[in-house]
Design a protein around this motif. Structure first.
Motif, PDB file in Angstrom:
ATOM      1  N   UNK A  10      63.118 -46.187  23.916  1.00  0.00           N
ATOM      2  CA  UNK A  10      63.862 -44.922  23.898  1.00  0.00           C
ATOM      3  C   UNK A  10      63.596 -44.146  22.612  1.00  0.00           C
ATOM      4  N   UNK A  11      63.478 -44.844  21.508  1.00  0.00           N
ATOM      5  CA  UNK A  11      63.175 -44.183  20.243  1.00  0.00           C
ATOM      6  C   UNK A  11      61.835 -43.463  20.316  1.00  0.00           C
ATOM      7  N   UNK A  12      60.818 -44.153  20.794  1.00  0.00           N
ATOM      8  CA  UNK A  12      59.474 -43.567  20.837  1.00  0.00           C
ATOM      9  C   UNK A  12      59.397 -42.415  21.839  1.00  0.00           C
ATOM     10  N   UNK A  13      59.962 -42.613  23.029  1.00  0.00           N
ATOM     11  CA  UNK A  13      59.942 -41.550  24.037  1.00  0.00           C
ATOM     12  C   UNK A  13      60.745 -40.331  23.622  1.00  0.00           C
ATOM     13  N   UNK A  14      61.850 -40.556  22.945  1.00  0.00           N
ATOM     14  CA  UNK A  14      62.674 -39.438  22.477  1.00  0.00           C
ATOM     15  C   UNK A  14      61.975 -38.652  21.376  1.00  0.00           C
ATOM     16  N   UNK A  15      61.306 -39.352  20.477  1.00  0.00           N
ATOM     17  CA  UNK A  15      60.552 -38.666  19.422  1.00  0.00           C
ATOM     18  C   UNK A  15      59.442 -37.823  20.035  1.00  0.00           C
ATOM     19  N   UNK A  16      58.696 -38.403  20.963  1.00  0.00           N
ATOM     20  CA  UNK A  16      57.628 -37.649  21.626  1.00  0.00           C
ATOM     21  C   UNK A  16      58.163 -36.443  22.368  1.00  0.00           C
ATOM     22  N   UNK A  17      59.298 -36.609  23.037  1.00  0.00           N
ATOM     23  CA  UNK A  17      59.902 -35.496  23.776  1.00  0.00           C
ATOM     24  C   UNK A  17      60.336 -34.383  22.831  1.00  0.00           C
ATOM     25  N   UNK A  18      60.929 -34.756  21.694  1.00  0.00           N
ATOM     26  CA  UNK A  18      61.362 -33.757  20.718  1.00  0.00           C
ATOM     27  C   UNK A  18      60.166 -33.022  20.117  1.00  0.00           C
ATOM     28  N   UNK A  19      59.090 -33.739  19.849  1.00  0.00           N
ATOM     29  CA  UNK A  19      57.887 -33.088  19.338  1.00  0.00           C
ATOM     30  C   UNK A  19      57.319 -32.116  20.360  1.00  0.00           C
ATOM     31  N   UNK A  20      57.312 -32.523  21.622  1.00  0.00           N
ATOM     32  CA  UNK A  20      56.832 -31.643  22.684  1.00  0.00           C
ATOM     33  C   UNK A  20      57.739 -30.419  22.845  1.00  0.00           C
ATOM     34  N   UNK A  21      59.042 -30.626  22.761  1.00  0.00           N
ATOM     35  CA  UNK A  21      60.001 -29.533  22.954  1.00  0.00           C
ATOM     36  C   UNK A  21      59.815 -28.446  21.902  1.00  0.00           C
ATOM     37  N   UNK A  22      59.552 -28.836  20.671  1.00  0.00           N
ATOM     38  CA  UNK A  22      59.299 -27.876  19.609  1.00  0.00           C
ATOM     39  C   UNK A  22      60.554 -27.472  18.851  1.00  0.00           C
ATOM     40  N   UNK A  23      60.335 -26.677  17.832  1.00  0.00           N
ATOM     41  CA  UNK A  23      61.410 -26.238  16.946  1.00  0.00           C
ATOM     42  C   UNK A  23      62.468 -25.447  17.707  1.00  0.00           C
ATOM     43  N   UNK A  24      63.718 -25.710  17.389  1.00  0.00           N
ATOM     44  CA  UNK A  24      64.828 -25.004  18.023  1.00  0.00           C
ATOM     45  C   UNK A  24      65.238 -25.572  19.366  1.00  0.00           C
ATOM     46  N   UNK A  25      64.584 -26.680  19.771  1.00  0.00           N
ATOM     47  CA  UNK A  25      64.913 -27.327  21.039  1.00  0.00           C
ATOM     48  C   UNK A  25      65.203 -28.792  20.770  1.00  0.00           C
ATOM     49  N   UNK A  26      65.930 -29.438  21.670  1.00  0.00           N
ATOM     50  CA  UNK A  26      66.261 -30.856  21.520  1.00  0.00           C
ATOM     51  C   UNK A  26      65.903 -31.612  22.798  1.00  0.00           C
ATOM     52  N   UNK A  27      65.777 -32.910  22.654  1.00  0.00           N
ATOM     53  CA  UNK A  27      65.512 -33.804  23.781  1.00  0.00           C
ATOM     54  C   UNK A  27      66.720 -34.707  23.971  1.00  0.00           C
ATOM     55  N   UNK A  28      67.212 -34.797  25.201  1.00  0.00           N
ATOM     56  CA  UNK A  28      68.375 -35.620  25.524  1.00  0.00           C
ATOM     57  C   UNK A  28      67.976 -36.581  26.641  1.00  0.00           C
TER      58      UNK A  28
END
Length: 118
Positions: A39-57
């Motif tokens: 979950x840590x790795x997938x969440x980090x990747x998702x947040x990087x993909x989402x970009x600045x000003x966006x979050x991954x949940x």
């Protein structure tokens, strides 16, 4: 958990975690610890993909445990299955020091605008 991030890009996230300190009563790597790493790795990747000003949940995570790890470290490699505007899905393969697959996990995250003040 003592997770060490080794690589983090929107296309690949790699982390390492010791078995010692993350075991269940029989001395084996706890399945929940594998899920935390995934979950840590997938969440980090998702947040990087989402970009600045966006979050991954996190929306969903599952794991299949293939073999036990008793010592050393495990390494998780997260690669995207699907990267969209509102949802990102990742496969995370966790292996032991001998490169044997310990766990396969899939995590899906919802991507959204960050709330004000976040």
């Amino acid at each position: 958990m003592d997770i060490e991030l080794l690589q983090a890009t929107p296309q690949r996230v790699v982390g390492r975690m010791p078995v010692l300190g993350n075991t269940q009563p029989y001395g084996l790597l706890h399945g929940g610890a594998s899920v935390v790493l995934a979950e840590t790795l997938g969440s980090i990747g998702s947040a990087l993909h989402a970009g600045e000003g966006r979050i991954a949940v996190g929306l969903d995570i599952n794991a299949t445990h293939h073999r036990a790890a008793r010592s050393g470290h495990v390494v998780g490699v997260a690669t995207p299955l699907s990267l969209g505007r509102s949802v990102a899905a990742w496969e995370v393969v966790i292996t032991d020091d001998e490169h044997r697959r310990v766990c396969t996990s899939r995590i899906t995250c919802m991507l959204r605008d960050a709330p004000p003040g976040a």
